[in-house]
Design a protein around this motif. Structure first.
Motif, PDB file in Angstrom:
ATOM      1  N   LEU A 157      43.245  23.618  14.369  1.00 57.59           N
ATOM      2  CA  LEU A 157      43.586  21.410  14.645  1.00 57.59           C
ATOM      3  C   LEU A 157      43.203  20.498  15.660  1.00 57.59           C
ATOM      4  O   LEU A 157      43.080  19.852  14.939  1.00 57.59           O
ATOM      5  CB  LEU A 157      44.942  22.463  15.430  1.00 57.59           C
ATOM      6  N   TRP A 158      42.549  21.207  16.002  1.00 57.10           N
ATOM      7  CA  TRP A 158      41.077  20.611  16.818  1.00 57.10           C
ATOM      8  C   TRP A 158      40.209  19.745  16.710  1.00 57.10           C
ATOM      9  O   TRP A 158      40.334  18.297  16.039  1.00 57.10           O
ATOM     10  CB  TRP A 158      40.350  20.278  18.307  1.00 57.10           C
ATOM     11  N   ASP A 159      39.450  20.217  14.812  1.00 55.84           N
ATOM     12  CA  ASP A 159      38.912  19.986  14.117  1.00 55.84           C
ATOM     13  C   ASP A 159      39.663  18.452  13.110  1.00 55.84           C
ATOM     14  O   ASP A 159      38.900  17.894  12.864  1.00 55.84           O
ATOM     15  CB  ASP A 159      37.955  20.893  13.738  1.00 55.84           C
ATOM     16  N   LEU A 160      40.557  19.532  12.936  1.00 56.85           N
ATOM     17  CA  LEU A 160      41.073  18.650  12.360  1.00 56.85           C
ATOM     18  C   LEU A 160      41.631  17.642  12.004  1.00 56.85           C
ATOM     19  O   LEU A 160      42.134  16.780  11.644  1.00 56.85           O
ATOM     20  CB  LEU A 160      42.694  19.430  10.657  1.00 56.85           C
ATOM     21  N   ALA A 161      42.149  17.230  13.550  1.00 54.31           N
ATOM     22  CA  ALA A 161      42.739  15.917  13.633  1.00 54.31           C
ATOM     23  C   ALA A 161      42.058  14.362  13.805  1.00 54.31           C
ATOM     24  O   ALA A 161      41.803  14.187  13.689  1.00 54.31           O
ATOM     25  CB  ALA A 161      42.985  16.206  15.648  1.00 54.31           C
ATOM     26  N   TYR A 162      40.389  15.043  13.954  1.00 55.57           N
ATOM     27  CA  TYR A 162      39.103  13.929  14.579  1.00 55.57           C
ATOM     28  C   TYR A 162      39.443  13.452  12.925  1.00 55.57           C
ATOM     29  O   TYR A 162      39.112  12.680  11.965  1.00 55.57           O
ATOM     30  CB  TYR A 162      37.699  14.801  14.711  1.00 55.57           C
ATOM     31  N   ALA A 163      38.949  14.585  12.074  1.00 57.42           N
ATOM     32  CA  ALA A 163      39.088  14.568  10.632  1.00 57.42           C
ATOM     33  C   ALA A 163      40.380  13.464   9.480  1.00 57.42           C
ATOM     34  O   ALA A 163      40.227  12.323   9.146  1.00 57.42           O
ATOM     35  CB  ALA A 163      39.060  15.860   9.552  1.00 57.42           C
ATOM     36  N   VAL A 164      41.943  13.796  10.220  1.00 50.96           N
ATOM     37  CA  VAL A 164      42.682  12.936  10.186  1.00 50.96           C
ATOM     38  C   VAL A 164      42.442  11.765  10.295  1.00 50.96           C
ATOM     39  O   VAL A 164      43.080  10.358   9.937  1.00 50.96           O
ATOM     40  CB  VAL A 164      44.135  13.187  10.482  1.00 50.96           C
ATOM     41  N   GLU A 197      54.933  24.634  13.673  1.00 51.96           N
ATOM     42  CA  GLU A 197      54.463  24.841  14.306  1.00 51.96           C
ATOM     43  C   GLU A 197      53.049  23.163  14.679  1.00 51.96           C
ATOM     44  O   GLU A 197      53.130  22.962  15.311  1.00 51.96           O
ATOM     45  CB  GLU A 197      54.153  25.390  15.257  1.00 51.96           C
ATOM     46  N   GLN A 198      52.749  23.730  13.474  1.00 47.32           N
ATOM     47  CA  GLN A 198      51.316  23.310  13.965  1.00 47.32           C
ATOM     48  C   GLN A 198      51.004  21.665  13.524  1.00 47.32           C
ATOM     49  O   GLN A 198      50.537  20.475  14.018  1.00 47.32           O
ATOM     50  CB  GLN A 198      49.951  23.621  13.189  1.00 47.32           C
ATOM     51  N   ARG A 199      51.770  21.315  12.705  1.00 45.66           N
ATOM     52  CA  ARG A 199      52.240  19.969  12.963  1.00 45.66           C
ATOM     53  C   ARG A 199      52.621  19.154  14.001  1.00 45.66           C
ATOM     54  O   ARG A 199      53.056  17.692  14.434  1.00 45.66           O
ATOM     55  CB  ARG A 199      53.302  19.996  11.547  1.00 45.66           C
ATOM     56  N   ARG A 200      53.293  19.936  14.596  1.00 44.07           N
ATOM     57  CA  ARG A 200      54.127  19.428  15.780  1.00 44.07           C
ATOM     58  C   ARG A 200      53.270  18.919  16.770  1.00 44.07           C
ATOM     59  O   ARG A 200      53.119  18.129  17.389  1.00 44.07           O
ATOM     60  CB  ARG A 200      55.393  20.126  16.640  1.00 44.07           C
ATOM     61  N   ARG A 201      52.467  20.101  17.151  1.00 42.89           N
ATOM     62  CA  ARG A 201      50.930  19.921  17.679  1.00 42.89           C
ATOM     63  C   ARG A 201      50.208  18.843  17.788  1.00 42.89           C
ATOM     64  O   ARG A 201      49.484  18.435  18.514  1.00 42.89           O
ATOM     65  CB  ARG A 201      50.134  21.385  18.222  1.00 42.89           C
ATOM     66  N   LEU A 202      50.067  18.518  16.054  1.00 38.88           N
ATOM     67  CA  LEU A 202      49.247  17.961  15.623  1.00 38.88           C
ATOM     68  C   LEU A 202      49.476  16.255  15.535  1.00 38.88           C
ATOM     69  O   LEU A 202      48.249  15.548  16.386  1.00 38.88           O
ATOM     70  CB  LEU A 202      48.992  18.089  14.399  1.00 38.88           C
ATOM     71  N   ALA A 203      50.305  15.587  16.050  1.00 40.75           N
ATOM     72  CA  ALA A 203      50.915  14.590  16.154  1.00 40.75           C
ATOM     73  C   ALA A 203      50.158  13.914  17.432  1.00 40.75           C
ATOM     74  O   ALA A 203      49.721  12.602  17.553  1.00 40.75           O
ATOM     75  CB  ALA A 203      52.709  14.599  15.898  1.00 40.75           C
ATOM     76  N   PRO A 204      50.900  14.829  18.817  1.00 42.76           N
ATOM     77  CA  PRO A 204      50.192  13.895  19.726  1.00 42.76           C
ATOM     78  C   PRO A 204      48.723  14.380  20.215  1.00 42.76           C
ATOM     79  O   PRO A 204      48.369  13.522  20.941  1.00 42.76           O
ATOM     80  CB  PRO A 204      51.160  14.730  20.645  1.00 42.76           C
ATOM     81  N   MET A 205      48.306  14.838  19.237  1.00 40.57           N
ATOM     82  CA  MET A 205      46.936  15.534  19.254  1.00 40.57           C
ATOM     83  C   MET A 205      46.276  14.427  18.822  1.00 40.57           C
ATOM     84  O   MET A 205      45.088  14.176  19.022  1.00 40.57           O
ATOM     85  CB  MET A 205      46.649  17.304  19.059  1.00 40.57           C
TER      86      MET A 205
END
Length: 260
Positions: A157-164, A197-205
């Protein structure tokens, strides 16, 4: 026959990177053996979105297979602008994360992780840590992520957050802001296959991952650590700070789009 060395530009850290025939030569570091083990594993696992490692040359430089094409940022962003192509990026990242899940790093692996994951299961995978259009080469048939030097323990998720943040892009610069930014966040999440659950964590990340880049550059400036100190002087820190504010301000929009 001595082949010509052709300097390669682009990105923020390209000093000493040259093309020699059908190879690329780059300065090596303590992390190079681990990175090459990672790239070898990815190829053995069938992942085609990374360069092929070819060891070291007689000057001690790392050698990689040359990837034809050009990076997508900034002049060729149209390559990933259509939603079908943006979805391809999301699937490509998922394929990488699935392929790397079976990788066992060498026992003496030394990694060059600049920004460790914060609260997201650090060490879950060996992450790229810089999945962005400036590191995506297109135009040569295959799409290839380059610049694996800062790969190391991380999380999906940390890797994906940067990509997003990079591929939407989520930017405070009016020239790069998009009315469909929230929908593009959703496209990447859908293509990757995030659960609720991952989507909810991604938004603030998303804002925290952007802020982590600002903190890295600020610390680099304070300690004189390159290339971060140079990037800070060039104004990149201010860009990341403004982007963080913008992303945090619109967090509700990202979450709403992710949960639809």
């Amino acid at each position: 026959m001595v082949l010509e060395e052709i300097p390669l530009a682009g990105g923020n850290v390209s000093a000493g990177v040259v093309r020699v025939g059908d190879t690329v030569r780059r300065p090596a570091g303590p992390w190079t053996p681990a990175v090459h083990a990672l790239l070898t594993h990815l190829h053995d696992a069938g992942f085609t979105g990374a360069p092929r490692p070819l060891g070291l040359d007689e000057q001690g430089r790392e050698v990689l297979g040359f990837v034809p094409g050009a990076t997508a940022w900034p002049d060729r962003f149209a390559e990933v602008e259509p939603r079908t192509r943006l979805a391809r990026v999301g699937r490509m990242i998922r394929d990488f994360h699935d392929a790397v899940a079976g990788f066992t790093p060498p026992p003496d692996a030394a990694w060059r992780v600049a920004i460790p994951p914060e609260d997201d299961g650090g060490g879950e995978i060996i992450a790229h840590h810089d999945l962005a259009p400036w590191n995506l080469v297109t135009g040569g048939g295959s799409w290839i992520f380059i610049d694996w030097d800062v790969a190391g323990p991380g999380s999906r998720l940390w890797d994906l957050a940067y990509a997003v943040k990079a591929f939407v892009p989520l930017s405070a610069d009016p020239a790069w802001q998009r009315p469909d930014a929230a929908e593009r966040v959703r496209v990447l999440a859908d293509a990757y296959g995030l659960d609720e659950e991952q989507r909810r964590r991604l938004a603030p990340m998303l804002a925290r991952r952007s802020r982590a880049m600002y903190d890295l550059l600020a610390a680099g400036d304070a300690t004189g650590t390159q290339p971060w100190a140079r990037l800070w002087v060039e104004g990149h820190g201010q860009v990341w700070e403004r982007d963080t504010t913008y992303i945090r301000h619109h967090e509700g929009e990202w979450l709403a789009a992710l949960m639809r």
